[in-house]
Design a protein around this motif. Sequence first.
Motif, PDB file in Angstrom:
ATOM      1  N   ILE A 125     -40.204  77.633 -37.296  1.00 59.16           N
ATOM      2  CA  ILE A 125     -41.314  77.336 -36.384  1.00 59.16           C
ATOM      3  C   ILE A 125     -42.027  76.055 -36.819  1.00 59.16           C
ATOM      4  O   ILE A 125     -42.330  75.183 -35.990  1.00 59.16           O
ATOM      5  CB  ILE A 125     -42.320  78.507 -36.349  1.00 59.16           C
ATOM      6  CG1 ILE A 125     -41.649  79.786 -35.844  1.00 59.16           C
ATOM      7  CG2 ILE A 125     -43.510  78.157 -35.460  1.00 59.16           C
ATOM      8  CD1 ILE A 125     -42.543  81.011 -35.900  1.00 59.16           C
ATOM      9  N   VAL A 126     -42.313  75.951 -38.122  1.00 61.07           N
ATOM     10  CA  VAL A 126     -42.999  74.756 -38.618  1.00 61.07           C
ATOM     11  C   VAL A 126     -42.132  73.517 -38.385  1.00 61.07           C
ATOM     12  O   VAL A 126     -42.637  72.457 -37.980  1.00 61.07           O
ATOM     13  CB  VAL A 126     -43.355  74.913 -40.106  1.00 61.07           C
ATOM     14  CG1 VAL A 126     -43.944  73.612 -40.662  1.00 61.07           C
ATOM     15  CG2 VAL A 126     -44.349  76.059 -40.297  1.00 61.07           C
ATOM     16  N   ASP A 127     -40.826  73.635 -38.609  1.00 59.23           N
ATOM     17  CA  ASP A 127     -39.918  72.515 -38.342  1.00 59.23           C
ATOM     18  C   ASP A 127     -40.022  72.081 -36.879  1.00 59.23           C
ATOM     19  O   ASP A 127     -40.080  70.880 -36.569  1.00 59.23           O
ATOM     20  CB  ASP A 127     -38.468  72.918 -38.636  1.00 59.23           C
ATOM     21  CG  ASP A 127     -38.198  73.147 -40.117  1.00 59.23           C
ATOM     22  OD1 ASP A 127     -39.031  72.735 -40.949  1.00 59.23           O
ATOM     23  OD2 ASP A 127     -37.152  73.749 -40.435  1.00 59.23           O
ATOM     24  N   LEU A 136     -42.420  68.075 -33.054  1.00 58.01           N
ATOM     25  CA  LEU A 136     -43.174  67.722 -31.847  1.00 58.01           C
ATOM     26  C   LEU A 136     -44.396  66.861 -32.174  1.00 58.01           C
ATOM     27  O   LEU A 136     -45.209  66.569 -31.289  1.00 58.01           O
ATOM     28  CB  LEU A 136     -43.639  68.997 -31.129  1.00 58.01           C
ATOM     29  CG  LEU A 136     -42.530  69.879 -30.512  1.00 58.01           C
ATOM     30  CD1 LEU A 136     -43.112  71.195 -30.008  1.00 58.01           C
ATOM     31  CD2 LEU A 136     -41.832  69.134 -29.366  1.00 58.01           C
ATOM     32  N   GLY A 137     -44.520  66.475 -33.423  1.00 57.86           N
ATOM     33  CA  GLY A 137     -45.608  65.583 -33.820  1.00 57.86           C
ATOM     34  C   GLY A 137     -46.856  66.274 -34.328  1.00 57.86           C
ATOM     35  O   GLY A 137     -47.862  65.614 -34.615  1.00 57.86           O
ATOM     36  N   HIS A 138     -46.823  67.598 -34.488  1.00 61.23           N
ATOM     37  CA  HIS A 138     -48.010  68.319 -34.980  1.00 61.23           C
ATOM     38  C   HIS A 138     -48.137  68.140 -36.486  1.00 61.23           C
ATOM     39  O   HIS A 138     -47.153  68.203 -37.217  1.00 61.23           O
ATOM     40  CB  HIS A 138     -47.904  69.807 -34.650  1.00 61.23           C
ATOM     41  CG  HIS A 138     -47.998  70.117 -33.195  1.00 61.23           C
ATOM     42  ND1 HIS A 138     -49.205  70.283 -32.554  1.00 61.23           N
ATOM     43  CD2 HIS A 138     -47.023  70.282 -32.247  1.00 61.23           C
ATOM     44  CE1 HIS A 138     -48.976  70.551 -31.269  1.00 61.23           C
ATOM     45  NE2 HIS A 138     -47.661  70.553 -31.064  1.00 61.23           N
ATOM     46  N   ARG A 139     -49.378  67.911 -36.913  1.00 65.61           N
ATOM     47  CA  ARG A 139     -49.662  67.831 -38.343  1.00 65.61           C
ATOM     48  C   ARG A 139     -50.661  68.913 -38.771  1.00 65.61           C
ATOM     49  O   ARG A 139     -50.534  69.492 -39.832  1.00 65.61           O
ATOM     50  CB  ARG A 139     -50.219  66.438 -38.680  1.00 65.61           C
ATOM     51  CG  ARG A 139     -49.189  65.322 -38.474  1.00 65.61           C
ATOM     52  CD  ARG A 139     -49.775  63.948 -38.784  1.00 65.61           C
ATOM     53  NE  ARG A 139     -50.226  63.842 -40.172  1.00 65.61           N
ATOM     54  CZ  ARG A 139     -49.403  63.639 -41.201  1.00 65.61           C
ATOM     55  NH1 ARG A 139     -48.097  63.538 -41.002  1.00 65.61           N
ATOM     56  NH2 ARG A 139     -49.889  63.529 -42.429  1.00 65.61           N
ATOM     57  N   SER A 140     -51.637  69.161 -37.918  1.00 68.49           N
ATOM     58  CA  SER A 140     -52.630  70.195 -38.223  1.00 68.49           C
ATOM     59  C   SER A 140     -52.120  71.535 -37.669  1.00 68.49           C
ATOM     60  O   SER A 140     -52.400  71.908 -36.525  1.00 68.49           O
ATOM     61  CB  SER A 140     -53.981  69.832 -37.587  1.00 68.49           C
ATOM     62  OG  SER A 140     -54.937  70.831 -37.861  1.00 68.49           O
ATOM     63  N   ILE A 141     -51.330  72.222 -38.495  1.00 69.36           N
ATOM     64  CA  ILE A 141     -50.695  73.489 -38.096  1.00 69.36           C
ATOM     65  C   ILE A 141     -51.310  74.612 -38.926  1.00 69.36           C
ATOM     66  O   ILE A 141     -51.147  74.650 -40.146  1.00 69.36           O
ATOM     67  CB  ILE A 141     -49.172  73.442 -38.327  1.00 69.36           C
ATOM     68  CG1 ILE A 141     -48.549  72.245 -37.603  1.00 69.36           C
ATOM     69  CG2 ILE A 141     -48.522  74.752 -37.870  1.00 69.36           C
ATOM     70  CD1 ILE A 141     -47.095  71.982 -37.981  1.00 69.36           C
ATOM     71  N   ALA A 142     -52.039  75.489 -38.282  1.00 70.66           N
ATOM     72  CA  ALA A 142     -52.680  76.608 -38.976  1.00 70.66           C
ATOM     73  C   ALA A 142     -51.787  77.841 -38.920  1.00 70.66           C
ATOM     74  O   ALA A 142     -50.960  77.995 -38.002  1.00 70.66           O
ATOM     75  CB  ALA A 142     -54.033  76.915 -38.344  1.00 70.66           C
ATOM     76  N   ARG A 168     -40.179  78.570 -26.022  1.00 71.01           N
ATOM     77  CA  ARG A 168     -40.610  78.839 -24.647  1.00 71.01           C
ATOM     78  C   ARG A 168     -41.776  77.904 -24.336  1.00 71.01           C
ATOM     79  O   ARG A 168     -41.928  76.849 -24.942  1.00 71.01           O
ATOM     80  CB  ARG A 168     -40.997  80.312 -24.498  1.00 71.01           C
ATOM     81  CG  ARG A 168     -39.820  81.280 -24.729  1.00 71.01           C
ATOM     82  CD  ARG A 168     -40.124  82.670 -24.199  1.00 71.01           C
ATOM     83  NE  ARG A 168     -39.007  83.580 -24.438  1.00 71.01           N
ATOM     84  CZ  ARG A 168     -38.938  84.456 -25.440  1.00 71.01           C
ATOM     85  NH1 ARG A 168     -39.959  84.547 -26.285  1.00 71.01           N
ATOM     86  NH2 ARG A 168     -37.890  85.231 -25.581  1.00 71.01           N
ATOM     87  N   GLY A 169     -42.617  78.310 -23.397  1.00 68.25           N
ATOM     88  CA  GLY A 169     -43.605  77.390 -22.866  1.00 68.25           C
ATOM     89  C   GLY A 169     -44.913  77.274 -23.611  1.00 68.25           C
ATOM     90  O   GLY A 169     -45.803  76.531 -23.188  1.00 68.25           O
ATOM     91  N   SER A 170     -45.076  77.982 -24.735  1.00 62.09           N
ATOM     92  CA  SER A 170     -46.367  77.945 -25.434  1.00 62.09           C
ATOM     93  C   SER A 170     -46.450  76.822 -26.479  1.00 62.09           C
ATOM     94  O   SER A 170     -47.477  76.694 -27.142  1.00 62.09           O
ATOM     95  CB  SER A 170     -46.646  79.300 -26.115  1.00 62.09           C
ATOM     96  OG  SER A 170     -45.705  79.526 -27.140  1.00 62.09           O
ATOM     97  N   THR A 171     -45.390  76.062 -26.640  1.00 61.91           N
ATOM     98  CA  THR A 171     -45.422  74.924 -27.565  1.00 61.91           C
ATOM     99  C   THR A 171     -44.982  73.661 -26.825  1.00 61.91           C
ATOM    100  O   THR A 171     -44.131  73.700 -25.939  1.00 61.91           O
ATOM    101  CB  THR A 171     -44.496  75.160 -28.777  1.00 61.91           C
ATOM    102  OG1 THR A 171     -43.162  75.474 -28.314  1.00 61.91           O
ATOM    103  CG2 THR A 171     -45.025  76.281 -29.652  1.00 61.91           C
ATOM    104  N   ALA A 172     -45.594  72.540 -27.219  1.00 60.71           N
ATOM    105  CA  ALA A 172     -45.271  71.251 -26.589  1.00 60.71           C
ATOM    106  C   ALA A 172     -45.629  70.136 -27.563  1.00 60.71           C
ATOM    107  O   ALA A 172     -46.143  70.379 -28.670  1.00 60.71           O
ATOM    108  CB  ALA A 172     -46.048  71.099 -25.287  1.00 60.71           C
ATOM    109  N   GLN A 173     -45.383  68.923 -27.121  1.00 60.19           N
ATOM    110  CA  GLN A 173     -45.704  67.748 -27.939  1.00 60.19           C
ATOM    111  C   GLN A 173     -47.184  67.780 -28.362  1.00 60.19           C
ATOM    112  O   GLN A 173     -48.050  68.188 -27.589  1.00 60.19           O
ATOM    113  CB  GLN A 173     -45.428  66.480 -27.128  1.00 60.19           C
ATOM    114  CG  GLN A 173     -45.262  65.219 -27.933  1.00 60.19           C
ATOM    115  CD  GLN A 173     -43.913  65.151 -28.668  1.00 60.19           C
ATOM    116  OE1 GLN A 173     -42.943  65.746 -28.208  1.00 60.19           O
ATOM    117  NE2 GLN A 173     -43.872  64.453 -29.769  1.00 60.19           N
ATOM    118  N   ALA A 174     -47.444  67.348 -29.584  1.00 61.22           N
ATOM    119  CA  ALA A 174     -48.830  67.312 -30.053  1.00 61.22           C
ATOM    120  C   ALA A 174     -49.652  66.376 -29.186  1.00 61.22           C
ATOM    121  O   ALA A 174     -49.156  65.328 -28.766  1.00 61.22           O
ATOM    122  CB  ALA A 174     -48.871  66.845 -31.508  1.00 61.22           C
TER     123      ALA A 174
END
Length: 350
Positions: A183-185, A190-196, A340-346
């Motif tokens: 998931i983190v990968d 997708l460009g996310h850095r602040s991942i809680a 699925r649809g709950s994640t996208a580009q940061a």
Amino acid sequence: MTDRPARTANRPARTGPDSRLRLEDVAARVGLSTASVSLVLRGAPGPSERTRQRVLKAAAELGYQPDRNASLLARRRTRLLGVMVDIHSPFHAELVEHLHTAAEAVGYDLALSTQTRTRDEDTAVETLLAFRSEALILLGPTAPATTLTALDRKAPVIAVGRRIADADLDVVRSADDAGVGQIVDHLAGLGHRSIAYIGGGKGVIATDRRRGYRAAMRRHGLGEHVRVLSGDHTEQAGERAARHLLDDGQPATAVVAFNDQCAIGVLAALSRAGVAVPDEVSVAGYDDDALSRLSCFSLTTVSQGAEEQARCAVAAAVERLDEGRTTPREVVLPPRLVVRGSTAQAPSTP
């Protein structure tokens, strides 16, 4: 008056309704315990060949005929696999469905015993043993390894979903740390850095998933952004953690939850706060349970392979019961990311 035949010294006389010879008569004739005699007459392993010949000869001389009904009753197998299940877990419900299919395919059935908020693991297991379950398939057990090992001496234990170190019993699980790492990968890609990350408590499964999150964040050079919030496996925990993220002035662009239920709580809290998912915040869960697939959630998650876990758990039970395997075995299945649809580009920084 007709002369009655003399009793032989070697054959006890019995009259009346209890005149049929019993196992004890054969045991007395050869000077062995009834248990040893029973083993010989059932053809079970254990007694020496010399002992077998003595018992069979004595039974023939006495005219002993075993009580077939009693023998069948004593030897009758239930062919039940006892399954402990958390009644509040959608993932466990899916596992049980697949366990039924796998068990029926090999001539077994399931006995279910539930864990609830007022019914603990010990009670659930005691019920399964009371129903003469031949093996125990425990979904996500929390008991210490020593307790599970002792239980395995009463009936073969197959622990599903949880890593158990130094325990002499069978384990079927997925690689939880690797699953969260996927998931983190995905989010980092997708460009996310602040991942809680919202944890699942103190259990082994929660520990492995939390460790997978930390390791993956460091692997992507995001160690300084590691952020773990307390939680558990419920929707309420997800809602509380999401509110905390929104209130502390340091919102994340992505949230990974311990499981799908917790993630759905995050979605609910963000929706009430007017935060768009996934345009403003991406959300991911774990388990790929039935709720995560609903179009209203469309949750990115990790599949543990419920069907394969169930198949492996039943196969392990059959190997122990029917094939005589005694060496414990651990099966670790690779998890699979489901986007699925709950994640996208940061979201881009202004």
